[in-house]
Design an enzyme around this catalytic site. Structure first.
Site, PDB file in Angstrom:
ATOM      1  N   SER A 135       0.837  -1.195   0.000  1.00 29.85           N
ATOM      2  CA  SER A 135       0.000   0.000   0.000  1.00 29.85           C
ATOM      3  C   SER A 135       0.872   1.244   0.000  1.00 29.85           C
ATOM      4  O   SER A 135       1.977   1.245   0.563  1.00 29.85           O
ATOM      5  CB  SER A 135      -0.901   0.011   1.246  1.00 29.85           C
ATOM      6  OG  SER A 135      -1.547   1.267   1.397  1.00 29.85           O
ATOM      7  N   TYR A 148      -0.813   0.053  10.397  1.00 27.57           N
ATOM      8  CA  TYR A 148      -0.999  -0.532   9.066  1.00 27.57           C
ATOM      9  C   TYR A 148       0.089  -0.036   8.117  1.00 27.57           C
ATOM     10  O   TYR A 148       0.712  -0.817   7.390  1.00 27.57           O
ATOM     11  CB  TYR A 148      -2.378  -0.159   8.551  1.00 27.57           C
ATOM     12  CG  TYR A 148      -2.680  -0.573   7.136  1.00 27.57           C
ATOM     13  CD1 TYR A 148      -3.060  -1.880   6.839  1.00 27.57           C
ATOM     14  CD2 TYR A 148      -2.618   0.350   6.089  1.00 27.57           C
ATOM     15  CE1 TYR A 148      -3.359  -2.257   5.534  1.00 27.57           C
ATOM     16  CE2 TYR A 148      -2.907  -0.018   4.789  1.00 27.57           C
ATOM     17  CZ  TYR A 148      -3.277  -1.322   4.516  1.00 27.57           C
ATOM     18  OH  TYR A 148      -3.575  -1.696   3.228  1.00 27.57           O
ATOM     19  N   LYS A 152       2.932  -2.286   6.240  1.00 32.38           N
ATOM     20  CA  LYS A 152       3.082  -2.335   4.792  1.00 32.38           C
ATOM     21  C   LYS A 152       4.481  -1.914   4.363  1.00 32.38           C
ATOM     22  O   LYS A 152       5.025  -2.438   3.376  1.00 32.38           O
ATOM     23  CB  LYS A 152       2.024  -1.458   4.120  1.00 32.38           C
ATOM     24  CG  LYS A 152       0.611  -1.999   4.222  1.00 32.38           C
ATOM     25  CD  LYS A 152       0.466  -3.361   3.545  1.00 32.38           C
ATOM     26  CE  LYS A 152      -0.984  -3.825   3.494  1.00 32.38           C
ATOM     27  NZ  LYS A 152      -1.134  -5.151   2.856  1.00 32.38           N
TER      28      LYS A 152
END
Length: 254
Positions: A135, A148, A152
Protein backbone atom coordinates in the site's frame (compact mmCIF):
# COMPACT_ATOMS: atom_id res chain seq x y z
CA UNK A 1 -4.07 -18.66 -21.54
CA UNK A 2 -0.95 -17.35 -19.84
CA UNK A 3 -1.46 -19.15 -16.50
CA UNK A 4 -3.03 -22.31 -17.89
CA UNK A 5 -2.16 -25.27 -15.68
CA UNK A 6 -0.79 -23.10 -12.87
CA UNK A 7 -2.09 -23.16 -9.29
CA UNK A 8 -2.43 -19.96 -7.27
CA UNK A 9 -3.40 -19.20 -3.69
CA UNK A 10 -4.93 -15.80 -2.91
CA UNK A 11 -5.20 -15.01 0.79
CA UNK A 12 -8.21 -12.91 1.74
CA UNK A 13 -9.53 -13.73 -1.71
CA UNK A 14 -13.24 -13.85 -0.90
CA UNK A 15 -14.13 -10.18 -1.39
CA UNK A 16 -12.81 -6.79 -2.46
CA UNK A 17 -9.32 -6.62 -3.90
CA UNK A 18 -8.65 -10.28 -3.15
CA UNK A 19 -11.70 -11.46 -5.07
CA UNK A 20 -10.70 -9.24 -7.98
CA UNK A 21 -7.25 -10.83 -8.01
CA UNK A 22 -8.75 -14.32 -7.82
CA UNK A 23 -11.06 -13.58 -10.76
CA UNK A 24 -8.15 -12.31 -12.85
CA UNK A 25 -6.18 -15.49 -12.17
CA UNK A 26 -9.19 -17.61 -13.10
CA UNK A 27 -9.57 -15.68 -16.36
CA UNK A 28 -5.86 -16.27 -17.06
CA UNK A 29 -6.37 -20.03 -16.79
CA UNK A 30 -5.07 -20.77 -13.29
CA UNK A 31 -6.60 -23.05 -10.70
CA UNK A 32 -7.28 -20.74 -7.77
CA UNK A 33 -7.65 -21.39 -4.06
CA UNK A 34 -8.89 -18.53 -1.90
CA UNK A 35 -8.63 -18.60 1.87
CA UNK A 36 -10.11 -16.44 4.61
CA UNK A 37 -11.53 -16.89 8.07
CA UNK A 38 -15.09 -16.86 6.72
CA UNK A 39 -16.50 -18.22 3.45
CA UNK A 40 -17.60 -15.82 0.70
CA UNK A 41 -21.27 -14.90 0.38
CA UNK A 42 -21.08 -16.30 -3.13
CA UNK A 43 -18.39 -18.36 -4.86
CA UNK A 44 -15.66 -16.42 -6.65
CA UNK A 45 -16.32 -17.10 -10.34
CA UNK A 46 -14.81 -15.88 -13.62
CA UNK A 47 -14.33 -17.25 -17.11
CA UNK A 48 -16.80 -20.03 -16.42
CA UNK A 49 -14.62 -21.37 -13.61
CA UNK A 50 -14.79 -21.20 -9.81
CA UNK A 51 -12.14 -20.68 -7.14
CA UNK A 52 -12.12 -23.21 -4.33
CA UNK A 53 -12.33 -21.95 -0.75
CA UNK A 54 -10.59 -22.98 2.44
CA UNK A 55 -11.24 -21.52 5.89
CA UNK A 56 -7.95 -20.37 7.40
CA UNK A 57 -6.63 -18.11 10.14
CA UNK A 58 -3.30 -16.91 8.77
CA UNK A 59 -2.12 -16.08 12.28
CA UNK A 60 -1.98 -19.81 13.14
CA UNK A 61 1.30 -21.22 11.73
CA UNK A 62 0.21 -24.84 12.19
CA UNK A 63 -3.02 -24.26 10.29
CA UNK A 64 -1.16 -22.39 7.55
CA UNK A 65 1.28 -25.28 7.04
CA UNK A 66 -1.58 -27.78 6.90
CA UNK A 67 -3.41 -25.59 4.38
CA UNK A 68 -0.49 -25.49 1.95
CA UNK A 69 -0.02 -29.20 2.40
CA UNK A 70 -3.65 -29.72 1.41
CA UNK A 71 -3.22 -27.55 -1.69
CA UNK A 72 -0.22 -29.64 -2.72
CA UNK A 73 -2.06 -32.90 -2.12
CA UNK A 74 -5.07 -31.77 -4.14
CA UNK A 75 -3.35 -30.09 -7.09
CA UNK A 76 0.15 -31.56 -7.00
CA UNK A 77 1.81 -28.16 -7.24
CA UNK A 78 1.78 -24.49 -6.25
CA UNK A 79 2.91 -21.76 -8.65
CA UNK A 80 1.94 -18.47 -7.03
CA UNK A 81 1.04 -17.11 -3.61
CA UNK A 82 -0.68 -13.73 -3.48
CA UNK A 83 -0.45 -12.32 0.04
CA UNK A 84 -3.51 -10.08 -0.06
CA UNK A 85 -5.18 -10.60 3.34
CA UNK A 86 -4.94 -7.58 5.59
CA UNK A 87 -6.59 -4.33 6.55
CA UNK A 88 -7.19 -2.13 9.56
CA UNK A 89 -9.83 -0.02 11.27
CA UNK A 90 -9.29 3.71 11.59
CA UNK A 91 -7.67 4.28 14.97
CA UNK A 92 -5.36 7.09 16.05
CA UNK A 93 -2.28 5.86 17.88
CA UNK A 94 -3.24 7.53 21.14
CA UNK A 95 -6.74 6.04 21.08
CA UNK A 96 -5.77 2.37 21.18
CA UNK A 97 -3.70 0.12 23.36
CA UNK A 98 -0.41 -1.21 22.03
CA UNK A 99 -1.91 -4.69 21.78
CA UNK A 100 -4.54 -3.51 19.29
CA UNK A 101 -1.92 -1.91 17.06
CA UNK A 102 0.23 -5.04 17.37
CA UNK A 103 -2.64 -7.14 16.02
CA UNK A 104 -2.70 -4.95 12.91
CA UNK A 105 1.01 -5.59 12.40
CA UNK A 106 0.46 -9.30 12.97
CA UNK A 107 -2.18 -9.51 10.25
CA UNK A 108 -0.47 -7.29 7.69
CA UNK A 109 3.18 -8.31 8.13
CA UNK A 110 3.64 -11.47 10.19
CA UNK A 111 0.81 -13.40 8.52
CA UNK A 112 2.21 -12.86 4.99
CA UNK A 113 5.61 -13.97 6.26
CA UNK A 114 4.06 -17.11 7.77
CA UNK A 115 2.23 -17.92 4.54
CA UNK A 116 5.31 -17.28 2.40
CA UNK A 117 7.49 -19.55 4.53
CA UNK A 118 4.93 -22.35 4.31
CA UNK A 119 4.56 -21.89 0.55
CA UNK A 120 8.28 -21.61 -0.18
CA UNK A 121 9.19 -25.33 -0.53
CA UNK A 122 6.29 -25.80 -2.96
CA UNK A 123 7.11 -22.68 -4.96
CA UNK A 124 10.76 -23.66 -5.17
CA UNK A 125 9.80 -26.90 -6.92
CA UNK A 126 7.80 -25.05 -9.61
CA UNK A 127 10.06 -21.96 -9.80
CA UNK A 128 7.02 -19.98 -8.80
CA UNK A 129 6.47 -16.56 -7.32
CA UNK A 130 5.10 -14.57 -4.41
CA UNK A 131 3.12 -11.36 -4.89
CA UNK A 132 2.80 -9.13 -1.84
CA UNK A 133 -0.11 -6.70 -1.81
CA UNK A 134 1.33 -3.53 -0.35
CA UNK A 135 0.00 0.00 0.00
CA UNK A 136 1.04 3.60 -0.53
CA UNK A 137 0.39 3.87 3.21
CA UNK A 138 3.76 2.18 3.62
CA UNK A 139 5.57 4.96 1.79
CA UNK A 140 3.90 8.08 3.24
CA UNK A 141 2.49 9.21 6.60
CA UNK A 142 -0.57 7.19 7.52
CA UNK A 143 -2.47 9.07 10.27
CA UNK A 144 -5.26 6.99 11.73
CA UNK A 145 -3.73 3.81 10.33
CA UNK A 146 -0.13 4.17 11.51
CA UNK A 147 0.37 0.53 12.46
CA UNK A 148 -1.00 -0.53 9.07
CA UNK A 149 1.37 1.84 7.26
CA UNK A 150 4.32 0.57 9.29
CA UNK A 151 3.38 -3.04 8.52
CA UNK A 152 3.08 -2.34 4.79
CA UNK A 153 6.48 -0.63 4.81
CA UNK A 154 7.90 -3.73 6.45
CA UNK A 155 6.13 -5.99 3.96
CA UNK A 156 7.77 -4.24 1.01
CA UNK A 157 11.19 -4.60 2.61
CA UNK A 158 10.47 -8.24 3.45
CA UNK A 159 9.64 -8.90 -0.21
CA UNK A 160 12.95 -7.41 -1.34
CA UNK A 161 14.89 -9.55 1.12
CA UNK A 162 12.97 -12.68 0.13
CA UNK A 163 13.70 -11.93 -3.52
CA UNK A 164 17.43 -12.03 -2.79
CA UNK A 165 17.40 -15.03 -0.46
CA UNK A 166 15.11 -17.17 -2.60
CA UNK A 167 16.55 -16.38 -6.04
CA UNK A 168 16.72 -17.78 -8.60
CA UNK A 169 14.07 -20.43 -7.84
CA UNK A 170 11.34 -18.12 -6.45
CA UNK A 171 10.56 -14.59 -7.57
CA UNK A 172 9.07 -12.16 -5.02
CA UNK A 173 7.48 -8.83 -5.91
CA UNK A 174 5.11 -6.25 -4.44
CA UNK A 175 2.11 -4.38 -5.78
CA UNK A 176 1.90 -1.02 -4.02
CA UNK A 177 -1.76 -0.03 -4.14
CA UNK A 178 -3.43 3.31 -3.95
CA UNK A 179 -7.14 3.68 -3.33
CA UNK A 180 -9.37 0.89 -4.65
CA UNK A 181 -13.13 0.91 -5.04
CA UNK A 182 -14.57 -2.19 -3.38
CA UNK A 183 -17.85 -3.05 -1.70
CA UNK A 184 -16.40 -1.49 1.47
CA UNK A 185 -15.33 1.80 -0.14
CA UNK A 186 -18.11 3.71 1.59
CA UNK A 187 -16.56 2.93 4.98
CA UNK A 188 -13.42 4.81 3.95
CA UNK A 189 -14.68 7.53 1.61
CA UNK A 190 -18.40 8.01 2.35
CA UNK A 191 -21.34 8.05 -0.05
CA UNK A 192 -21.18 8.14 -3.85
CA UNK A 193 -20.41 11.85 -3.80
CA UNK A 194 -17.54 11.26 -1.40
CA UNK A 195 -16.17 8.40 -3.48
CA UNK A 196 -16.35 10.54 -6.62
CA UNK A 197 -14.65 13.46 -4.87
CA UNK A 198 -11.84 11.23 -3.64
CA UNK A 199 -11.47 9.69 -7.09
CA UNK A 200 -11.12 13.17 -8.59
CA UNK A 201 -7.93 13.68 -6.53
CA UNK A 202 -6.24 10.83 -8.42
CA UNK A 203 -4.52 11.82 -11.70
CA UNK A 204 -6.38 9.02 -13.54
CA UNK A 205 -9.65 10.53 -12.31
CA UNK A 206 -11.00 7.49 -10.48
CA UNK A 207 -10.27 4.89 -7.83
CA UNK A 208 -8.77 1.62 -8.99
CA UNK A 209 -11.03 -1.33 -9.70
CA UNK A 210 -10.06 -4.70 -8.19
CA UNK A 211 -9.58 -5.95 -11.74
CA UNK A 212 -6.83 -3.36 -12.24
CA UNK A 213 -4.96 -4.93 -9.33
CA UNK A 214 -5.70 -8.42 -10.60
CA UNK A 215 -4.26 -7.68 -14.03
CA UNK A 216 -1.02 -6.44 -12.46
CA UNK A 217 -0.82 -9.52 -10.21
CA UNK A 218 -1.30 -11.85 -13.17
CA UNK A 219 1.54 -10.08 -14.97
CA UNK A 220 3.91 -10.55 -12.03
CA UNK A 221 2.96 -14.23 -11.80
CA UNK A 222 3.39 -14.86 -15.52
CA UNK A 223 6.35 -15.69 -17.68
CA UNK A 224 6.31 -12.15 -19.03
CA UNK A 225 7.75 -11.08 -15.66
CA UNK A 226 10.30 -13.87 -15.60
CA UNK A 227 13.17 -11.46 -14.90
CA UNK A 228 11.22 -9.26 -12.47
CA UNK A 229 12.00 -9.92 -8.82
CA UNK A 230 12.42 -7.66 -5.82
CA UNK A 231 10.33 -5.03 -7.60
CA UNK A 232 7.60 -2.75 -6.26
CA UNK A 233 5.00 -1.95 -8.91
CA UNK A 234 2.89 1.12 -8.15
CA UNK A 235 -0.80 0.65 -8.93
CA UNK A 236 -2.11 4.03 -7.80
CA UNK A 237 -3.36 5.83 -10.88
CA UNK A 238 -0.54 8.35 -10.87
CA UNK A 239 -0.48 8.97 -7.14
CA UNK A 240 -1.57 12.18 -5.47
CA UNK A 241 -1.27 15.79 -6.54
CA UNK A 242 1.06 17.51 -4.01
CA UNK A 243 -1.01 19.66 -1.63
CA UNK A 244 1.46 22.55 -1.77
CA UNK A 245 0.61 23.14 -5.45
CA UNK A 246 -2.93 24.09 -4.51
CA UNK A 247 -1.85 26.08 -1.46
CA UNK A 248 0.77 28.17 -3.28
CA UNK A 249 -0.19 31.65 -4.51
CA UNK A 250 1.95 31.48 -7.67
CA UNK A 251 1.99 29.45 -10.86
CA UNK A 252 -1.79 29.07 -10.91
CA UNK A 253 -3.51 28.01 -14.10
CA UNK A 254 -6.05 30.47 -15.46
Amino acid sequence: MELDGRVAVVTGGTRGVGAGIARSFLEAGAEVVVCARRPPRAPVVAGGRTASFAALDLRDPGAVEEFFGSVERRYGRLDCLVNNAGGTPYRLLGEGEAERHARVVELNLLAPMTASLAAYPRLRETRGSVVMIGSVSGTRPSPGTAAYGAAKAGLENLARSMAVEWAPEVRVNSLVLGMVRTELAHLHYGDEAGIAAVGATVPMGRLADPSDVGAAAVFLASGRAGYVSGASLLVHGGGERPAFLDAATVNKEN
